[in-house]
Design an enzyme around this catalytic site. Structure first.
Site, PDB file in Angstrom:
ATOM      1  N   SER A  78     -32.029 -89.485 -28.318  1.00  0.00           N
ATOM      2  CA  SER A  78     -33.170 -88.688 -28.073  1.00  0.00           C
ATOM      3  C   SER A  78     -34.399 -89.545 -27.764  1.00  0.00           C
ATOM      4  O   SER A  78     -34.744 -90.439 -28.432  1.00  0.00           O
ATOM      5  CB  SER A  78     -33.330 -88.038 -29.406  1.00  0.00           C
ATOM      6  OG  SER A  78     -34.672 -87.419 -29.297  1.00  0.00           O
ATOM      7  N   HIS A  85     -31.246 -86.997 -24.085  1.00  0.00           N
ATOM      8  CA  HIS A  85     -31.618 -85.792 -24.862  1.00  0.00           C
ATOM      9  C   HIS A  85     -33.309 -85.769 -24.892  1.00  0.00           C
ATOM     10  O   HIS A  85     -33.875 -86.746 -25.397  1.00  0.00           O
ATOM     11  CB  HIS A  85     -31.150 -85.818 -26.327  1.00  0.00           C
ATOM     12  CG  HIS A  85     -31.501 -84.796 -27.176  1.00  0.00           C
ATOM     13  ND1 HIS A  85     -30.863 -83.549 -27.063  1.00  0.00           N
ATOM     14  CD2 HIS A  85     -32.549 -84.581 -28.011  1.00  0.00           C
ATOM     15  CE1 HIS A  85     -31.102 -82.626 -28.218  1.00  0.00           C
ATOM     16  NE2 HIS A  85     -32.364 -83.046 -28.656  1.00  0.00           N
ATOM     17  N   ASP A 124     -36.702 -83.933 -26.239  1.00  0.00           N
ATOM     18  CA  ASP A 124     -37.286 -83.131 -27.059  1.00  0.00           C
ATOM     19  C   ASP A 124     -38.781 -82.491 -26.623  1.00  0.00           C
ATOM     20  O   ASP A 124     -39.453 -83.302 -26.596  1.00  0.00           O
ATOM     21  CB  ASP A 124     -37.229 -83.637 -28.312  1.00  0.00           C
ATOM     22  CG  ASP A 124     -35.954 -83.920 -28.979  1.00  0.00           C
ATOM     23  OD1 ASP A 124     -35.190 -82.835 -29.060  1.00  0.00           O
ATOM     24  OD2 ASP A 124     -35.741 -85.048 -29.389  1.00  0.00           O
ATOM     25  N   MET A 143     -41.694 -80.021 -27.390  1.00  0.00           N
ATOM     26  CA  MET A 143     -42.112 -79.320 -28.565  1.00  0.00           C
ATOM     27  C   MET A 143     -43.692 -78.762 -28.087  1.00  0.00           C
ATOM     28  O   MET A 143     -44.318 -79.509 -27.379  1.00  0.00           O
ATOM     29  CB  MET A 143     -42.382 -80.168 -29.527  1.00  0.00           C
ATOM     30  CG  MET A 143     -41.064 -80.865 -30.279  1.00  0.00           C
ATOM     31  SD  MET A 143     -41.340 -81.803 -31.440  1.00  0.00           S
ATOM     32  CE  MET A 143     -39.702 -82.647 -31.619  1.00  0.00           C
ATOM     33  N   HIS A 198     -34.113 -80.067 -24.542  1.00  0.00           N
ATOM     34  CA  HIS A 198     -34.107 -79.075 -26.030  1.00  0.00           C
ATOM     35  C   HIS A 198     -35.472 -78.729 -26.136  1.00  0.00           C
ATOM     36  O   HIS A 198     -36.487 -79.348 -26.387  1.00  0.00           O
ATOM     37  CB  HIS A 198     -33.641 -80.131 -26.948  1.00  0.00           C
ATOM     38  CG  HIS A 198     -33.738 -79.496 -28.517  1.00  0.00           C
ATOM     39  ND1 HIS A 198     -33.575 -80.299 -29.646  1.00  0.00           N
ATOM     40  CD2 HIS A 198     -33.888 -78.041 -29.112  1.00  0.00           C
ATOM     41  CE1 HIS A 198     -33.788 -79.501 -30.631  1.00  0.00           C
ATOM     42  NE2 HIS A 198     -33.827 -78.241 -30.311  1.00  0.00           N
ATOM     43  N   MET A 215     -38.107 -76.735 -27.940  1.00  0.00           N
ATOM     44  CA  MET A 215     -38.735 -76.106 -29.066  1.00  0.00           C
ATOM     45  C   MET A 215     -39.952 -75.496 -29.190  1.00  0.00           C
ATOM     46  O   MET A 215     -41.065 -76.336 -29.378  1.00  0.00           O
ATOM     47  CB  MET A 215     -38.727 -77.246 -30.084  1.00  0.00           C
ATOM     48  CG  MET A 215     -37.146 -77.853 -30.629  1.00  0.00           C
ATOM     49  SD  MET A 215     -37.100 -79.476 -31.296  1.00  0.00           S
ATOM     50  CE  MET A 215     -37.093 -80.423 -29.866  1.00  0.00           C
ATOM     51  N   MET A 273     -28.835 -77.666 -35.800  1.00  0.00           N
ATOM     52  CA  MET A 273     -29.914 -78.625 -36.258  1.00  0.00           C
ATOM     53  C   MET A 273     -29.456 -79.023 -37.813  1.00  0.00           C
ATOM     54  O   MET A 273     -29.402 -78.095 -38.493  1.00  0.00           O
ATOM     55  CB  MET A 273     -31.277 -77.957 -36.166  1.00  0.00           C
ATOM     56  CG  MET A 273     -31.790 -77.640 -34.858  1.00  0.00           C
ATOM     57  SD  MET A 273     -32.091 -78.909 -33.260  1.00  0.00           S
ATOM     58  CE  MET A 273     -33.076 -80.118 -34.674  1.00  0.00           C
ATOM     59  N   GLY A 298     -39.065 -80.954 -35.031  1.00  0.00           N
ATOM     60  CA  GLY A 298     -40.335 -81.237 -35.139  1.00  0.00           C
ATOM     61  C   GLY A 298     -40.540 -82.835 -35.108  1.00  0.00           C
ATOM     62  O   GLY A 298     -41.461 -83.218 -34.494  1.00  0.00           O
ATOM     63  N   GLY A 341     -38.651 -86.915 -35.166  1.00  0.00           N
ATOM     64  CA  GLY A 341     -37.531 -87.606 -35.550  1.00  0.00           C
ATOM     65  C   GLY A 341     -37.437 -88.485 -36.950  1.00  0.00           C
ATOM     66  O   GLY A 341     -38.397 -88.274 -37.747  1.00  0.00           O
ATOM     67  N   GLY A 342     -36.360 -89.022 -37.094  1.00  0.00           N
ATOM     68  CA  GLY A 342     -36.240 -89.709 -38.459  1.00  0.00           C
ATOM     69  C   GLY A 342     -36.174 -89.297 -39.698  1.00  0.00           C
ATOM     70  O   GLY A 342     -36.701 -89.606 -40.907  1.00  0.00           O
TER      71      GLY A 342
HETATM   72  C1  DX5 Z   1     -35.976 -83.060 -33.988  1.00  0.00           C
HETATM   73  C2  DX5 Z   1     -35.126 -83.387 -32.560  1.00  0.00           C
HETATM   74  C3  DX5 Z   1     -34.177 -84.321 -32.732  1.00  0.00           C
HETATM   75  C4  DX5 Z   1     -34.777 -85.901 -33.111  1.00  0.00           C
HETATM   76  C5  DX5 Z   1     -33.815 -86.530 -33.531  1.00  0.00           C
HETATM   77  O1  DX5 Z   1     -36.989 -81.998 -33.812  1.00  0.00           O
HETATM   78  O2  DX5 Z   1     -34.863 -82.205 -31.889  1.00  0.00           O
HETATM   79  O3  DX5 Z   1     -33.690 -84.441 -31.318  1.00  0.00           O
HETATM   80  O4  DX5 Z   1     -35.236 -86.453 -32.218  1.00  0.00           O
HETATM   81  O5  DX5 Z   1     -34.280 -87.526 -34.171  1.00  0.00           O
HETATM   82  P1  DX5 Z   1     -33.389 -88.414 -35.281  1.00  0.00           P
HETATM   83  O6  DX5 Z   1     -32.119 -88.715 -34.925  1.00  0.00           O
HETATM   84  O7  DX5 Z   1     -34.208 -89.675 -35.555  1.00  0.00           O
HETATM   85  O8  DX5 Z   1     -33.255 -87.331 -36.455  1.00  0.00           O
HETATM   86 ZN    ZN Z   2     -33.460 -82.469 -30.169  1.00  0.00          ZN
END
Ligand code: DX5
Ligand code: ZN
Length: 228
Positions: free
Chosen positions: A10, A35, A37, A39, A68, A70, A139, A144, A146-147
Site C-alpha cells: 500500500s 495498492h 488507498d 480516502m 481501494h 474509501m 478489512m 483510514g 496505515g500502521g
Molecule cells: C487502511 C488502508 C490500508 C493500509 C494498510 O485504510 O486501506 O491499505 O494502508 O496499512 P498497514 O499495512 O500499515 O496496516
Molecule cells: Zn487499502
C-alpha cells in the site's frame, strides 16, 4: 516462498515526496499489485490521493493498479479512476446504496471489481453481489490509516472463502490492514490469497523492500501471532 500468495504494498506508507520512485522501487522489489488507498475525509477520517495522482504514477509501473476507494458517492468517481489507469476498482459495501449498479459501472470500463467490508460488517452483506465481482477485500483494521493493529477476523475470512468455494466462483480474497510476517500466515490459513501491506513493506526503507515482500510470502504459520 509461496507464489500462490500475492503481495499488494500500500503506497499509503510510501514517501509521497517521491511517489513515482517509490512505486518503481516496490515494482522492482517484487510487488504483485500496487495498492492505492483513496480516502475522501467523509467515508473515512483522512484524505489521501485522487485520480490525478494515479495518472501520474501509472507511468512508473506496469503492475496491477489495485485502487481501494474509501469514499462516499463511489459512482461519481469510477470513470476518473478507470481512465487514470486502475486495473481493479474496489468500493466499500457500506458506502454503496446500489452495489450491483456500482459493480456494473466498474465493469463497463473493463476493470475488475472489488468489494470491501469494514471490520464490523457481516460477510452476509456481500452474498448477493458475489456473482458480479472479482475480489472481496476483508478489512482487518478500521479503514483510514496505515500502521494499525490487525483485528483477527479469521472466522470472517474463512466464511467468505467457504461462500466463494461453495458457489465455485473464481473470486480473490484480499486482506487489508495490520499485515506483518506474524499476521500474514493467519490470514493465508483462513483463506486469503492477496495481502495488502503498507507499514510492513515500507517501514524498513527502500533497501529492504524486496526482503520485506519475500518475508511476507514465506511467513510461516508456526511463527504466527495475532497482535505483534
Ligand atoms: C487502511 C488502508 C490500508 C493500509 C494498510 O485504510 O486501506 O491499505 O494502508 O496499512 P498497514 O499495512 O500499515 O496496516
Ligand atoms: Zn487499502
Amino acid at each position: 516462498m509461496r507464489d500462490d500468495v500475492l503481495i499488494a504494498p500500500s503506497i499509503l506508507s510510501a514517501d509521497f515526496s517521491k511517489l513515482g520512485a517509490e512505486v518503481e522501487a516496490i515494482d522492482k522489489a517484487g510487488a504483485d499489485f500496487i495498492h492505492i488507498d483513496v480516502m475522501d475525509g467523509h467515508f473515512v477520517p483522512n484524505i489521501t490521493i485522487g485520480a490525478g495522482v494515479v495518472t501520474s504514477i501509472r507511468k512508473n509501473s506496469n503492475k496491477i493498479f489495485d485502487v481501494h476507494l474509501m469514499i462516499e458517492n463511489t459512482d461519481n468517481f469510477v470513470e476518473d479512476f478507470a481512465k487514470a489507469g486502475a486495473d481493479i476498482i474496489t468500493f466499500h459495501i457500506e458506502s454503496a446504496i446500489h452495489a450491483h449498479r456500482t459493480a456494473e459501472l466498474i465493469k463497463s470500463f473493463d476493470k475488475k471489481v472489488g468489494v470491501a467490508l469494514n471490520p464490523s460488517t457481516s460477510e452476509k452483506e456481500i452474498e448477493y453481489i458475489l456473482p458480479y465481482i472479482d475480489m472481496v477485500v476483508i478489512m482487518t483494521v478500521n479503514p483510514g490509516f496505515g500502521g494499525q493493529k490487525f483485528i483477527p477476523l479469521l472466522d470472517k475470512i474463512h466464511n467468505v472463502k467457504k461462500m466463494i468455494d461453495d458457489l465455485e466462483f473464481n473470486i480473490d480474497i484480499q486482506v487489508d490492514g495490520g499485515i506483518t510476517s506474524k499476521t500474514a500466515p493467519l490470514a493465508i490459513d483462513a483463506g486469503a490469497n492477496i495481502l495488502v501491506a503498507g507499514t510492513a513493506v515500507f517501514a524498513g526503507g527502500k533497501e529492504n523492500y524486496s526482503k520485506a515482500i519475500a518475508n511476507l510470502k514465506s511467513s510461516s504459520f508456526k511463527d504466527a501471532v495475532v497482535n505483534s
